[in-house]
Design an enzyme around this catalytic site. Structure first.
Site, PDB file in Angstrom:
ATOM      1  N   HIS A  35      -0.550  -2.861 -27.645  1.00 55.91           N
ATOM      2  CA  HIS A  35      -1.659  -3.191 -28.369  1.00 55.91           C
ATOM      3  C   HIS A  35      -1.604  -3.481 -29.699  1.00 55.91           C
ATOM      4  O   HIS A  35      -2.160  -4.361 -30.339  1.00 55.91           O
ATOM      5  CB  HIS A  35      -2.883  -2.107 -28.127  1.00 55.91           C
ATOM      6  CG  HIS A  35      -3.292  -2.200 -26.607  1.00 55.91           C
ATOM      7  ND1 HIS A  35      -3.800  -3.247 -25.834  1.00 55.91           N
ATOM      8  CD2 HIS A  35      -3.251  -1.057 -25.701  1.00 55.91           C
ATOM      9  CE1 HIS A  35      -4.050  -2.740 -24.540  1.00 55.91           C
ATOM     10  NE2 HIS A  35      -3.920  -1.317 -24.501  1.00 55.91           N
ATOM     11  N   ASP A  88      -2.969  -7.159 -20.904  1.00 56.23           N
ATOM     12  CA  ASP A  88      -3.378  -6.507 -22.178  1.00 56.23           C
ATOM     13  C   ASP A  88      -3.180  -7.394 -23.063  1.00 56.23           C
ATOM     14  O   ASP A  88      -3.981  -7.573 -24.017  1.00 56.23           O
ATOM     15  CB  ASP A  88      -2.529  -5.322 -22.373  1.00 56.23           C
ATOM     16  CG  ASP A  88      -2.897  -3.920 -21.763  1.00 56.23           C
ATOM     17  OD1 ASP A  88      -4.201  -3.951 -21.103  1.00 56.23           O
ATOM     18  OD2 ASP A  88      -2.103  -3.097 -21.692  1.00 56.23           O
ATOM     19  N   HIS A 122      -9.148  -4.731 -20.976  1.00 59.36           N
ATOM     20  CA  HIS A 122      -9.220  -5.303 -19.755  1.00 59.36           C
ATOM     21  C   HIS A 122     -10.622  -6.237 -19.637  1.00 59.36           C
ATOM     22  O   HIS A 122     -10.714  -7.234 -18.878  1.00 59.36           O
ATOM     23  CB  HIS A 122      -9.375  -4.121 -18.675  1.00 59.36           C
ATOM     24  CG  HIS A 122      -7.945  -3.386 -18.777  1.00 59.36           C
ATOM     25  ND1 HIS A 122      -7.846  -2.125 -18.149  1.00 59.36           N
ATOM     26  CD2 HIS A 122      -6.848  -3.408 -19.395  1.00 59.36           C
ATOM     27  CE1 HIS A 122      -6.926  -1.552 -18.432  1.00 59.36           C
ATOM     28  NE2 HIS A 122      -6.089  -2.481 -18.997  1.00 59.36           N
TER      29      HIS A 122
END
Length: 297
Positions: free
Chosen positions: A265, A242, A79
């Site tokens: 991710h 993200d 973030h």
């Protein structure tokens, strides 16, 4: 020329680590051109620096983690990384007195506010952009992510949740990057989690800092947060946030188009590593004039 950026002054804030649940002090410091992004663990003696680059990315299961050759780690950087990408910050020293970036409200907005409070300083050195020259795609079962050549930076993201609180019409989002649009339309989107998963994670020592103040919490039927959602499609917007943070692990703003289906991710990082491993797929670009720059900061 389009110049590299750092901060004008030192700023500091405190928060709680998402997984450790412990108080964290975060200090952001300006630094010189071509330094890049450095995380510094000040709780260790002597302090340990971790340089942000794709090789320093470690575990990506629950968050994006940095790790050095000695096993020193910093968790949940995505973030803050997205906030830096959104404002075009090339050079910064990030000090933490804990192994984890504070989760704040679960979005990038508090970090954007902190960076803007510090002020942005232009340095007398050309800003380098990572420009896509070839299409690169990675897959994991039905999940996939792709970067394509494009004169600008766009994201086209689709999620796929069969849940009453996540309407099918709100599971796709297209975003044409500009700094102002990022601040208003992407940075405020919060991370989210299912109550059943959070209870399981906490029983195993994870997500100890998770709360209604730091995430959107969903049970089997609805959003449990009293204030509801910030956007109808906040879930997919956060996935885009993200991705912006994960792709900035190369240390440069991208010029290209990112398209993804159910990516996270791990797949985002795999895509970036695959791109960088193919020298024909990318180049570093600088710009002499603002009129030539396909991005708006």
């Amino acid at each position: 020329m389009i110049k590299q950026r750092t901060l004008k002054r030192v700023v500091q804030t405190t928060g709680v680590g998402l997984h450790t649940g412990k108080k964290v002090t975060l200090t952001l410091r300006p630094t010189s051109a071509n330094t890049g992004i450095i995380y510094r663990r000040t709780d260790l003696y002597p302090p340990v620096d971790l340089q942000v680059n794709v090789k320093s990315v470690g575990n990506t299961v629950l968050c994006t983690c940095l790790i050095n050759e000695y096993g020193v780690q910093i968790f949940t950087v995505e973030h803050l990384s997205a906030a830096q990408a959104g404002l075009g910050i090339d050079n910064i020293i990030i000090e933490l007195n804990a192994p984890e970036v504070p989760i704040m409200d679960g979005s990038a907005s508090p970090f954007v506010c902190l960076l803007l409070d510090a002020g942005i300083e232009e340095l007398n050195s050309a800003k380098k952009f990572l420009r896509l020259k070839q299409t690169v795609r990675v897959e994991d079962g039905e999940k996939w992510a792709e970067l394509r050549p494009f004169n600008g930076f766009t994201l086209d993201f689709t999620i796929d949740f069969n849940h009453p609180a996540i309407n099918v019409d709100t599971q796709h989002c297209f975003f044409n990057f500009s700094s102002a649009s990022f601040v208003h339309n992407i940075s405020r989107a919060r991370t989210f989690g299912f109550m059943r998963d959070i209870k399981d994670l906490q029983s195993r020592g994870f997500a100890l800092g998770g709360s209604f103040n730091s995430a959107i919490i969903i049970d089997d039927y609805r959003v449990l947060n009293e204030d509801g959602l910030r956007f109808d499609d906040e879930f997919v917007r956060h996935k885009m946030l993200d991705a912006i943070g994960d792709l900035f692990m190369c240390g440069h703003n991208l010029i290209g188009s990112f398209i993804a289906f159910k990516s996270g991710h791990t797949l985002n990082n795999k895509l970036l590593k695959t791109v960088l491993s193919c020298q024909e797929a990318w180049e570093l670009a600088t710009f002499s004039n603002a009129s030539d720059l396909p991005l708006v900061f």
